[in-house]
Design a protein around this motif. Sequence first.
Motif, PDB file in Angstrom:
ATOM      1  N   ASP A   1      97.763 -13.303  32.817  1.00  0.00           N
ATOM      2  CA  ASP A   1      96.424 -13.446  31.765  1.00  0.00           C
ATOM      3  C   ASP A   1      96.040 -11.901  31.105  1.00  0.00           C
ATOM      4  OD1 ASP A   1      95.973 -11.881  34.485  1.00  0.00           O
ATOM      5  OD2 ASP A   1      94.713 -12.983  35.486  1.00  0.00           O
ATOM      6  N   ALA A   2      94.657 -11.483  30.970  1.00  0.00           N
ATOM      7  CA  ALA A   2      94.632 -10.908  30.822  1.00  0.00           C
ATOM      8  C   ALA A   2      94.776  -9.701  31.060  1.00  0.00           C
ATOM      9  CB  ALA A   2      93.199 -10.865  29.629  1.00  0.00           C
ATOM     10  N   ALA A   3      94.139  -9.965  32.789  1.00  0.00           N
ATOM     11  CA  ALA A   3      95.034  -8.571  33.591  1.00  0.00           C
ATOM     12  C   ALA A   3      95.946  -8.220  33.222  1.00  0.00           C
ATOM     13  CB  ALA A   3      94.260  -8.568  34.972  1.00  0.00           C
ATOM     14  N   ALA A   4      96.620  -8.855  33.337  1.00  0.00           N
ATOM     15  CA  ALA A   4      98.497  -8.724  33.084  1.00  0.00           C
ATOM     16  C   ALA A   4      98.450  -7.352  31.856  1.00  0.00           C
ATOM     17  CB  ALA A   4      98.649 -10.113  33.532  1.00  0.00           C
ATOM     18  N   VAL A   5      98.257  -8.383  30.881  1.00  0.00           N
ATOM     19  CA  VAL A   5      97.922  -7.767  29.138  1.00  0.00           C
ATOM     20  C   VAL A   5      97.754  -6.039  29.664  1.00  0.00           C
ATOM     21  CG1 VAL A   5      98.037  -7.916  27.082  1.00  0.00           C
ATOM     22  CG2 VAL A   5      97.866 -10.026  28.155  1.00  0.00           C
ATOM     23  N   LYS A   6      96.288  -6.636  29.992  1.00  0.00           N
ATOM     24  CA  LYS A   6      95.801  -4.709  30.754  1.00  0.00           C
ATOM     25  C   LYS A   6      97.112  -3.965  30.996  1.00  0.00           C
ATOM     26  CE  LYS A   6      92.300  -2.001  31.917  1.00  0.00           C
ATOM     27  NZ  LYS A   6      91.420  -1.239  31.356  1.00  0.00           N
ATOM     28  N   ALA A   7      97.786  -4.409  32.244  1.00  0.00           N
ATOM     29  CA  ALA A   7      98.690  -3.855  33.151  1.00  0.00           C
ATOM     30  C   ALA A   7      99.094  -3.408  32.665  1.00  0.00           C
ATOM     31  CB  ALA A   7      98.693  -4.217  34.003  1.00  0.00           C
ATOM     32  N   ASN A   8     100.191  -4.310  31.386  1.00  0.00           N
ATOM     33  CA  ASN A   8     101.131  -3.579  31.582  1.00  0.00           C
ATOM     34  C   ASN A   8     101.601  -2.775  29.866  1.00  0.00           C
ATOM     35  OD1 ASN A   8     103.741  -5.851  31.739  1.00  0.00           O
ATOM     36  ND2 ASN A   8     102.286  -6.663  32.151  1.00  0.00           N
ATOM     37  N   LEU A   9      99.921  -2.793  29.290  1.00  0.00           N
ATOM     38  CA  LEU A   9     100.199  -1.540  28.029  1.00  0.00           C
ATOM     39  C   LEU A   9      99.655  -0.563  28.700  1.00  0.00           C
ATOM     40  CD1 LEU A   9      98.433  -3.746  25.584  1.00  0.00           C
ATOM     41  CD2 LEU A   9     100.458  -3.587  25.277  1.00  0.00           C
ATOM     42  N   GLU A  10      98.676  -0.024  29.877  1.00  0.00           N
ATOM     43  CA  GLU A  10      98.606   0.913  30.122  1.00  0.00           C
ATOM     44  C   GLU A  10      99.739   1.479  30.699  1.00  0.00           C
ATOM     45  OE1 GLU A  10      95.446   0.329  32.982  1.00  0.00           O
ATOM     46  OE2 GLU A  10      93.762  -0.062  31.226  1.00  0.00           O
ATOM     47  N   HIS A  11     100.731   0.648  31.445  1.00  0.00           N
ATOM     48  CA  HIS A  11     101.618   1.377  32.265  1.00  0.00           C
ATOM     49  C   HIS A  11     102.638   1.998  30.875  1.00  0.00           C
ATOM     50  CE1 HIS A  11     105.928   1.526  34.924  1.00  0.00           C
ATOM     51  NE2 HIS A  11     105.944   0.935  34.118  1.00  0.00           N
ATOM     52  N   SER A  12     103.303   1.182  30.032  1.00  0.00           N
ATOM     53  CA  SER A  12     103.677   1.571  29.252  1.00  0.00           C
ATOM     54  C   SER A  12     103.253   2.754  28.160  1.00  0.00           C
ATOM     55  CB  SER A  12     104.292   0.733  27.367  1.00  0.00           C
ATOM     56  OG  SER A  12     103.853  -0.755  28.565  1.00  0.00           O
ATOM     57  N   LYS A  13     101.577   2.681  27.953  1.00  0.00           N
ATOM     58  CA  LYS A  13     101.092   4.456  27.762  1.00  0.00           C
ATOM     59  C   LYS A  13     101.128   5.739  28.397  1.00  0.00           C
ATOM     60  CE  LYS A  13      96.857   4.786  25.772  1.00  0.00           C
ATOM     61  NZ  LYS A  13      97.881   4.584  24.149  1.00  0.00           N
ATOM     62  N   ALA A  14     101.270   4.823  29.677  1.00  0.00           N
ATOM     63  CA  ALA A  14     101.424   5.997  30.703  1.00  0.00           C
ATOM     64  C   ALA A  14     103.053   6.484  31.169  1.00  0.00           C
ATOM     65  CB  ALA A  14     101.409   5.535  32.281  1.00  0.00           C
ATOM     66  N   ALA A  15     104.560   5.936  30.342  1.00  0.00           N
ATOM     67  CA  ALA A  15     105.484   6.025  30.538  1.00  0.00           C
ATOM     68  C   ALA A  15     106.316   7.589  29.957  1.00  0.00           C
ATOM     69  CB  ALA A  15     106.363   4.917  30.133  1.00  0.00           C
ATOM     70  N   ALA A  16     105.728   8.734  30.166  1.00  0.00           N
ATOM     71  CA  ALA A  16     106.125   9.109  29.366  1.00  0.00           C
ATOM     72  C   ALA A  16     107.045   9.869  28.834  1.00  0.00           C
ATOM     73  CB  ALA A  16     105.440  10.936  30.440  1.00  0.00           C
ATOM     74  N   GLY A  17     106.952  10.707  27.905  1.00  0.00           N
ATOM     75  CA  GLY A  17     108.262  10.488  26.988  1.00  0.00           C
ATOM     76  C   GLY A  17     109.382   9.830  26.722  1.00  0.00           C
ATOM     77  N   SER A  18     108.993   8.536  26.806  1.00  0.00           N
ATOM     78  CA  SER A  18     109.380   7.519  26.433  1.00  0.00           C
ATOM     79  C   SER A  18     109.481   6.865  24.687  1.00  0.00           C
ATOM     80  CB  SER A  18     109.600   6.153  27.965  1.00  0.00           C
ATOM     81  OG  SER A  18     108.289   5.904  27.511  1.00  0.00           O
TER      82      SER A  18
END
Length: 511
Positions: free
Chosen positions: A107-124
């Motif tokens: 759902d939308a919460a899962a999309v939000k969690a994924n994109l925020e996780h991606s934004k926090a993947a430092a240096g990748s």
Amino acid sequence: MSAILVVALVAGCGSASVGPGGSGEVDRTASLRIAYPVTQSLDPAQAAEPAQLLIATWPVYDRLIQVTSDAKYAPMLATGWEFSPDGKALTLTLRQGVTFSDGTPFDAAAVKANLEHSKAAAGSALQANVAGITTVEVISPDTVKLDLAQPSTTVLSTLSSTLGGLMISPKALESPDLASRPVGTGAYVIDSFQPGQQVTYKRRTDNGGIWDDKTGKPATVSIDTFGNADAMSNALLGNQADLIVWSSDVGRFRSAIASGTLEHTVMGGVLNMVGINLNKTREPYDDPRVREAVNYAIDRESLVEAFMPDTVARVQPWPEGLPGFDQAREDSYTFDPAKAEQILADAGYADGVDGGEIAVANVGSFPDVSQAVQANLAAVGIRVELRNVDVYTLVTQWAQGHSEAEMMYMSMPSIDPYSWTQRLFVNPVWTPGNTTEVANMAAGLDNSTLSEEARAAGIGKIVDYATRNALYAPLWQGVGGFVSNPKVEGLDDLASVNGGVADFRNVYMTE
């Protein structure tokens, strides 16, 4: 490509031979065995680039958007999307009734969690791919809004990529085992993983777990790395694989194809290109005249006929199928050794020139092609040494300036033309030297409020510049195709082929 890497899109696939396959009925007990290079990690945060990850994760991970065979964006986990009038936001409508294999709803919460996780993947590379997304807002369970740093079409490229668009169960995002235990919404779950060697998946059995009825037909899918073309072809001929990706001449399979024991499927219209990248910060390629001489010296048509007959010789450093391509540019550099020699003489190299080292991606027909290119260049007085390099290693070594030139893929897993200009002409990882002029020319061409006509015209000016200044010596466009067991079906219905790397989700075997 990468095996890379392949990032490109199929405009149409046609079987070169139709053999006596099975009954025609789907074999839901079958094991589909694919020969394709497997990555060291299945975690997007550890992937060097998108196509590399797609090779091994398509059975378990779906993406928000996919790319069709005619180079268009199409629904996958997102059923629709719309830019705001100012282009600074993108609203996605999400597919309902989909669950991750661990039971978590998509759902939308899962999309939000994924994109925020991606934004926090430092240096990748993952973090870099989603950098244009500033915030993610849940509007409703099936609606999510992405605020953008600036109006840009590249967000669609991100959401159709494995680096940004791939959706992981929120419960698994922080798992220390994510590199080997992916959890997605796809039709399969992981069974075993040997980094760099093999990954095996088994079909999901949870009720309603497979949301796309075109997928999940084989009971298991295994993807195996075979060290070289000989090992790959032997695996197919020895019944150790059902499907191989083949980017060279199919002569070794000719009798099997003729008898119907194997089939050859050609991928037509793909964006993927191959060519010689010239380091413009090092002699002699800092002189545009030498780069021009290289382009006139290469007999592209003969190379394609001998080594890559299912591809098209290419002169301009831009694929047909993207806005900005102009067939007239293909006359820019004909095969003209005498003209190459004259250009070198005018540049002060009447007695020839040391062209240094060409690092060659050790994949497919590249090593053989490089020897023919070496002979072409030697015939006009450009002396080069060849060094075969693992394709993944070459990406790093080229960025570090190890060679004067490289024979490599000239593509990316995207249909966004602005992203292609960055990859080919601006990004310092691929393009050594001052790229300010091209970067200035490309500024604003990703604006989602820009008309497609204006975008194509701007891209065309960049490709004119790149062709005129011989920034590359392109060789061909295309990736060959597949050779397979005649029981393999669905290769004419590939879900996506980005950078020459296929999503085989719709492929199955007959009884």
